[in-house]
Structures are given as C-alpha cells and as structure tokens.
Design an enzyme around this catalytic site. Structure first.
Site, PDB file in Angstrom:
ATOM      1  N   TYR A  53       8.378  45.673  48.569  1.00  0.00           N
ATOM      2  CA  TYR A  53       7.708  44.439  48.161  1.00  0.00           C
ATOM      3  C   TYR A  53       8.583  43.221  48.439  1.00  0.00           C
ATOM      4  CZ  TYR A  53       5.539  40.765  45.429  1.00  0.00           C
ATOM      5  OH  TYR A  53       4.961  39.588  45.050  1.00  0.00           O
ATOM      6  N   HIS A  83       1.904  28.268  49.261  1.00  0.00           N
ATOM      7  CA  HIS A  83       2.196  28.041  47.849  1.00  0.00           C
ATOM      8  C   HIS A  83       2.497  26.579  47.520  1.00  0.00           C
ATOM      9  CE1 HIS A  83       2.172  32.347  47.654  1.00  0.00           C
ATOM     10  NE2 HIS A  83       2.581  32.379  46.392  1.00  0.00           N
ATOM     11  N   ASN A 195      10.232  32.371  43.670  1.00  0.00           N
ATOM     12  CA  ASN A 195      10.230  33.092  42.397  1.00  0.00           C
ATOM     13  C   ASN A 195      11.395  32.568  41.562  1.00  0.00           C
ATOM     14  OD1 ASN A 195       9.112  36.567  42.575  1.00  0.00           O
ATOM     15  ND2 ASN A 195       7.979  34.661  42.611  1.00  0.00           N
ATOM     16  N   TYR A 280      11.369  10.939   0.095  1.00  0.00           N
ATOM     17  CA  TYR A 280      11.885  12.043   0.909  1.00  0.00           C
ATOM     18  C   TYR A 280      12.426  11.580   2.262  1.00  0.00           C
ATOM     19  CZ  TYR A 280       9.793  15.592  -2.183  1.00  0.00           C
ATOM     20  OH  TYR A 280       9.465  16.400  -3.230  1.00  0.00           O
ATOM     21  N   ARG A 283      15.890  10.623   1.273  1.00  0.00           N
ATOM     22  CA  ARG A 283      16.647  11.642   0.548  1.00  0.00           C
ATOM     23  C   ARG A 283      16.757  12.954   1.318  1.00  0.00           C
ATOM     24  NH1 ARG A 283      14.293  14.304  -4.448  1.00  0.00           N
ATOM     25  NH2 ARG A 283      12.790  12.606  -4.268  1.00  0.00           N
ATOM     26  N   PHE A 329      11.066  36.613  36.489  1.00  0.00           N
ATOM     27  CA  PHE A 329      10.470  35.305  36.774  1.00  0.00           C
ATOM     28  C   PHE A 329       9.624  34.784  35.617  1.00  0.00           C
ATOM     29  CE2 PHE A 329       7.886  38.737  38.693  1.00  0.00           C
ATOM     30  CZ  PHE A 329       6.818  38.703  37.800  1.00  0.00           C
ATOM     31  N   GLU A 415      -1.262  38.681  37.750  1.00  0.00           N
ATOM     32  CA  GLU A 415      -0.386  37.929  36.846  1.00  0.00           C
ATOM     33  C   GLU A 415      -1.210  37.580  35.611  1.00  0.00           C
ATOM     34  OE1 GLU A 415       0.732  34.843  39.548  1.00  0.00           O
ATOM     35  OE2 GLU A 415       1.608  36.286  40.940  1.00  0.00           O
TER      36      GLU A 415
END
Length: 513
Positions: A53, A83, A195, A280, A283, A329, A415
């Site tokens: 791969y 991409h 990646n 508050y 404080r 990744f 994915e």
C-alpha cells in the site's frame, strides 16, 4: 540563523522561536542514516511484484488496485494533484512555515521512506522563503491533513501557488526565482507528504501560544480590576490554594498577590470595609484561570509529543524490513488538545467579561462613576465597550463546543471515523483574537478605575502596566471614537507588550514568550 532540530527531541520552546521569528530549519545530521535506511526499504518494495500500500497500489478505497512499476512516479504526482482540494483563506505565512517544520520532523524519524533530496527540498524552501499557499479549509483530520498538505507538496513539484519575496505567484515561478529545482516524487513519497497531522498540529500550537499569552494577561488585568473596585486580596492567601493543591490555582494566586503587593489602594480599605466578600469574578480568579492554565499545560504536552511523532501511513519499520499500514495519521490527540484549549480560552474570557461588567456598573463597583466616565449622561464612557466584550464572550462560548465529537464518514466509508482536528485547531485563532479584545477592554477599565482612586495609588508593578497602556490608550475624559483605543489595547494583549511591563512566573507565562 538556521535552527538545527533533532527529530523526536524538538521542544515547544524551539518551535515557538522558529514560528515567532520565522527561522529556517535543518534536520540534525544524526537523522540522515535513518532517512536513507527507510528509503532503501521502500526502493526494495517498489522493485518487487508484491503489492504494498502506498508504494505500488492505489489509495484509500482504491488500495486493491495494483500499479505498474513504470507508473509509480505518475501515481504519486496524481495523488498530490487530486488531493489539492483545499478552499478558504490561505493559512498565514508563519503557521505555514511551522507546518513545514513539523513535516520535516516527522520525515526525519526515518519511518516514512522519502529520499534525502525530498527532505532537503523542504529545508531549501524554508531557507529561501518560498511559502506554499495553503487553503485553510478542507481537512477532517484523518487520513491526515490531506488537502492542506497536498497544497504544500504541490508547491514542491512546481504546481499550485506560493509566496516568494512577498508576492503570490505560481509555485513553479517562485521556485525558479529562489533557484530551487522542483522534485519528482518517487515511490510512496507523495503519500508520506500528505498523510500526517502537521496542519492541525501547527494551528493548535499557534492556538496554544495565543491562549497562554491571554491567560498570563488575564492575571494582570484581574489585578488591575481588583484594585479598581477596591477588592480584597485575602482570597489570594497561599494557604487557601495549597490546601486544594492545583498547580495552576496556586501559581495564579501567588502571581496576582505579587502584582498587588504594596498597593496603597488595597491598604486603604483593609479595615472597616462593609463588604464581606467580592463577587466570584474577583474572588475565584485563581480557581478559574488557574484551572485553565493546568489545561494548557496538559495540552502542551500532547502537542509536543505530536510535533515529534511519525504520523504518515504506511510506516517503514526499518529494523523489521517491512512496510506496514496503521493509523497514526488520525489526529484525535490534536483534536482533543484543541478542544481543551478552546474551553480554557472561553472560560478565561467569561470570567474576565464579568469583571468588565462589574467595573462599569456603579451598583457593584464600589463608588466608581457609571461606565467609568467623569461626566456620565453627557458621556457614555465604556458602556458599549462592555457590550462588545459580552458579544465576543458569547461568540467564544459558541466556538468552544467540541469538534472531535462531530465525526463523519468520508472516502466511501473507508475513513469512517475522523477527528475534525483541523478546524478544532483553526478556530483557536479566532477565539484568541476575541479574548485579546475582552482582556484589552478589561485593562482599559481597570486602569481607568484605578485612576479614579487618586490620590491613592496602586502597586509599583501595576503602575508600570498602567503606564504601558497609557502610552497608547489615553485616559477617557470625554467620549471619543473608541474603536481605535480597543484595537490598540487588544494588540498590546496579543503581542505580550502589556505583560512585558510586569514580572510573571514561568508557569503562568508558559510558552507565551
């Protein structure tokens, strides 16, 4: 000055220095042997008929498609170009360069399989100020920051756009002007470049540093506010906070107590003050902002680990002579850290905004004039500045909702769980900018309020801070165009100029240099 980084051992202090001064970076020579060894494993796999791969197969859902040896270079080039789907405003130059540095650190661990010339390409671009244009939207934080990193890789092969000498131009032209030759990607190299979590982590680190600067500033602005309303320092006693034991809480109380030491205003109402307790927002500042500091320290550790991590896929395990697919990744650690930082930023702003509201309200501010103007009615003073802080506080509360819980399947369900770390980190820039304004307005109110206590004076450290603010934001004697004053005060918060006037302990300042 070029910074030499050792992969696996880079510190946040080093990365902050590189980011803030946009320094060039090289990898320490000790990393070169591992880079060469991993590249040799990939070369061996590429020459084999066995499907591996990322080396000789398609990607994602197309992993079952085997690619012929003569098409491996085309495969990697096509991967990058396909991409490059980022949209939105470009990432700023400093953060883009930080992203490139983080990619160098990852590749330098010797588990990605790129050749040395690819590493040297990134080093050369950093040294000669060729900065890829990285659209800021399009990553879901797994399988890495694919789109943003693809735009970086595209510039390396002479495609897409880059900035050189302050001008945006085609990347090929920018490389030519910088006398850098575009690279041709070999087996697995395109995948190794895209990646990874470097876009998300770079944005998260910038968000962390901004949050730290804001947290440190809020300790100072709260001290100003406390003296402005003639509040008590009794809740800052060390014994209170050591009994609870949280490091951030103890540090904030000590820092604020030191800032207020010697205040004549404080001493003037130690006895005979009819008020038993402050609200508050005064404080409980150590408990709230101290807790935020603890969160920032925890997130910082996560992001430092990630900065030194190998986060591409598949990974080259040199000692085992194998290339194996995993899931490094997936940016879930970065997404969690960014979500934590967002909550801290929101809460620092929420309690600071209540102090602004306290100071402009004559029923709560212990005899300060309405809206801190000497002639209320004819003048509105800081009335609408407080409204602006309320708007930004609300916006930050909305933005603080977690992003990591919003996974959605992508890539034909291959994915099927993603981190959403990219926009979890990107939103921190907007949140910190909002908080810069809230704290800037608080500083304006606190200083204005202290001035109304004359002839009583505040402490020496707070007087120094007041002088720093007043150099750029004059006293509001009558109504004027307020936007410029708010902008100037916010810029002093963001840059650290305001906190630079006082001494704060390292734990409080964190990595806000």
């Amino acid at each position: 000055m070029t910074v030499s980084l050792t992969p696996g051992a880079a510190t946040l202090a080093q990365l902050h220095d590189i980011w803030s001064h946009q320094k060039p970076v090289t990898l320490d020579a000790s990393s070169h042997a591992g880079i060469h060894a991993a590249a040799a494993v990939v070369a061996k796999a590429a020459a084999s008929d066995t499907a591996v791969y990322g080396v000789n197969t398609g990607f994602g859902k197309l992993a079952s498609v085997t690619i012929a040896a003569q098409d491996v270079a085309t495969l990697q080039r096509n991967l990058i170009l396909s991409h490059c789907c980022g949209v939105g405003d470009p990432l700023d130059t400093a953060t883009t360069r930080l992203m490139m540095v983080l990619k160098l650190l990852s590749l330098g661990r010797g588990a990605s399989g790129v050749v040395m010339s690819t590493v040297e390409m990134i080093e050369a671009m950093l040294a000669r100020d060729v900065t890829p244009i990285i659209p800021s939207q399009g990553s879901v934080g797994a399988s890495g920051d694919l789109a943003p990193l693809a735009h970086m890789a595209a510039a390396m092969i002479g495609e897409g756009e880059a900035v050189f000498d302050g001008t945006r131009m085609p990347a090929g032209e920018a490389l030519s002007k910088a006398e850098i030759t575009p690279i041709v990607l070999g087996a697995k190299e395109g995948l190794a470049l895209i990646n990874g979590t470097q876009f998300s982590n770079a944005c998260a680190l910038v968000g962390l540093w901004g949050a730290w600067q804001n947290a440190a500033t809020s300790v100072l602005t709260c001290a100003l506010s406390t003296d402005a309303i003639m509040g008590s320092t009794a809740p800052l006693q060390d014994a209170i906070h050591t009994l609870r034991g949280h490091a951030g809480q103890i540090a904030v109380a000590r820092a604020q107590r030191a800032l207020m030491e010697g205040s004549v205003i404080r001493e003037s109402h130690v006895e005979g003050d009819a008020r038993v307790q402050d609200p508050y927002c005064i404080r409980c500042q150590p408990q709230v902002t101290g807790a935020a500091l603890d969160v920032l320290h925890f997130a910082a550790r996560t992001l430092e680990i990630e900065a030194n991590a190998v986060t591409d896929n598949p990974l080259v395990l040199v000692d085992d002579d194998m290339i194996v697919s995993g899931g490094n990744f997936h940016a879930e650690p970065v997404g969690f850290a960014a979500d934590q930082i967002a909550v801290a930023v929101s809460e620092i702003g929420a309690i600071a905004q209540r102090r602004v509201a306290l100071m402009v309200d004559p029923t709560l501010s212990f005899d300060l004039p309405p809206f801190l103007t000497p002639d209320p009615g004819l003048n509105s003073g800081l009335m609408i500045a407080e409204v602006t802080t309320a708007a930004l506080m609300s916006e930050n509360k909305h933005l603080a909702n977690p992003c990591t819980t919003d996974s959605t399947p992508t890539s034909a369900n291959q994915e099927d769980h993603v981190s959403m770390a990219a926009h979890a980190a990107r939103r921190l820039l907007r949140m910190n900018a909002n908080l810069n304004v809230i704290l800037g307005v608080e500083a304006m109110c606190g200083v204005q309020g202290i001035e109304f206590r004359a002839p009583l004076q505040t402490s020496a450290p707070l007087q120094a801070a007041m002088s720093t603010l007043r150099a750029e934001v004059p006293t509001i004697k009558e109504d004027r165009y307020m936007a410029l004053s708010i902008e100037a005060a916010a810029a002093m918060v963001a840059s650290g100029k305001l906190t630079g006037a006082v001494d704060l302990p390292p734990f409080v300042k964190g990595h806000a240099k």
